[in-house]
Scaffold this motif. Structure first.
Motif, PDB file in Angstrom:
ATOM      1  N   VAL A 108       0.856  -1.184   0.000  1.00  0.00           N
ATOM      2  CA  VAL A 108       0.000   0.000   0.000  1.00  0.00           C
ATOM      3  C   VAL A 108       0.893   1.236   0.000  1.00  0.00           C
ATOM      4  CG1 VAL A 108      -1.707   1.315   1.316  1.00  0.00           C
ATOM      5  CG2 VAL A 108      -1.850  -1.167   1.228  1.00  0.00           C
ATOM      6  N   SER A 109       1.846   1.280   0.917  1.00  0.00           N
ATOM      7  CA  SER A 109       2.726   2.426   1.035  1.00  0.00           C
ATOM      8  C   SER A 109       4.079   1.997   1.574  1.00  0.00           C
ATOM      9  CB  SER A 109       2.109   3.468   1.970  1.00  0.00           C
ATOM     10  OG  SER A 109       3.024   4.503   2.218  1.00  0.00           O
ATOM     11  N   ALA A 110       5.135   2.569   0.982  1.00  0.00           N
ATOM     12  CA  ALA A 110       6.487   2.310   1.479  1.00  0.00           C
ATOM     13  C   ALA A 110       7.126   3.659   1.740  1.00  0.00           C
ATOM     14  CB  ALA A 110       7.290   1.525   0.461  1.00  0.00           C
ATOM     15  N   HIS A 111       7.086   4.086   2.992  1.00  0.00           N
ATOM     16  CA  HIS A 111       7.667   5.368   3.366  1.00  0.00           C
ATOM     17  C   HIS A 111       8.856   5.109   4.275  1.00  0.00           C
ATOM     18  CE1 HIS A 111       8.128   9.108   5.678  1.00  0.00           C
ATOM     19  NE2 HIS A 111       7.780   9.673   4.540  1.00  0.00           N
ATOM     20  N   HIS A 112      10.043   5.370   3.752  1.00  0.00           N
ATOM     21  CA  HIS A 112      11.296   5.144   4.457  1.00  0.00           C
ATOM     22  C   HIS A 112      11.345   3.695   4.942  1.00  0.00           C
ATOM     23  CE1 HIS A 112      14.991   6.271   6.239  1.00  0.00           C
ATOM     24  NE2 HIS A 112      14.584   6.047   7.483  1.00  0.00           N
ATOM     25  N   SER A 113      11.275   3.455   6.232  1.00  0.00           N
ATOM     26  CA  SER A 113      11.371   2.075   6.714  1.00  0.00           C
ATOM     27  C   SER A 113      10.008   1.524   7.128  1.00  0.00           C
ATOM     28  CB  SER A 113      12.334   2.008   7.905  1.00  0.00           C
ATOM     29  OG  SER A 113      11.841   2.801   8.942  1.00  0.00           O
ATOM     30  N   GLN A 114       8.962   2.341   7.064  1.00  0.00           N
ATOM     31  CA  GLN A 114       7.628   1.878   7.443  1.00  0.00           C
ATOM     32  C   GLN A 114       6.918   1.343   6.212  1.00  0.00           C
ATOM     33  OE1 GLN A 114       6.369   1.588  10.599  1.00  0.00           O
ATOM     34  NE2 GLN A 114       4.785   0.471   9.555  1.00  0.00           N
TER      35      GLN A 114
END
Length: 123
Positions: A108-114
């Motif tokens: 769904v979402s890949a923001h930095h390490s999250q």
């Protein structure tokens, strides 16, 4: 109103006490020293967080549980996998890579390490 201290006896109403003897002074000093030494401050240990005993490698049971349950969850992140399956974070990230490779879950979402994943809707 003014408060006035009224002493007992003596001249001028000063309320003077007779001087203490050396022995009485020494005894009083020792008593106060004992009282101070007896009451040491006790420090609290503080709140100790319980250590999570998470798996570092999959065992057969946990591996099967991951393949059965994880693709059905709405929100799948490494922390959610780690919490529910009692595995450590690096193992959870590897498990997510494996599940995405087999199209069990989708990104769904890949923001930095999250990294946030969800169940894949089969069409």
């Amino acid at each position: 109103w003014r408060l006035v201290w009224v002493g007992r006896g003596g001249e001028g109403g000063k309320g003077e006490m007779p001087p203490k003897s050396k022995e009485a002074k020494l005894a009083a000093a020792q008593a106060s020293a004992k009282a101070k030494a007896g009451k040491k401050k006790k420090w609290s240990k503080g709140k100790v967080k319980e250590k999570a005993n998470n798996l570092v490698l999959f065992d057969e049971e946990t591996y099967d549980k991951m393949y059965k349950e994880a693709p059905k969850w709405k929100l799948i992140t490494p922390s959610v996998l780690s919490e529910r399956l009692r595995i450590n974070g690096s193992l959870a990230r590897r498990a997510i890579k494996e599940l995405t490779a087999k199209d069990e879950i989708r990104l769904v979402s890949a923001h930095h390490s999250q990294l946030i994943y969800t169940r894949s809707t089969k069409v």
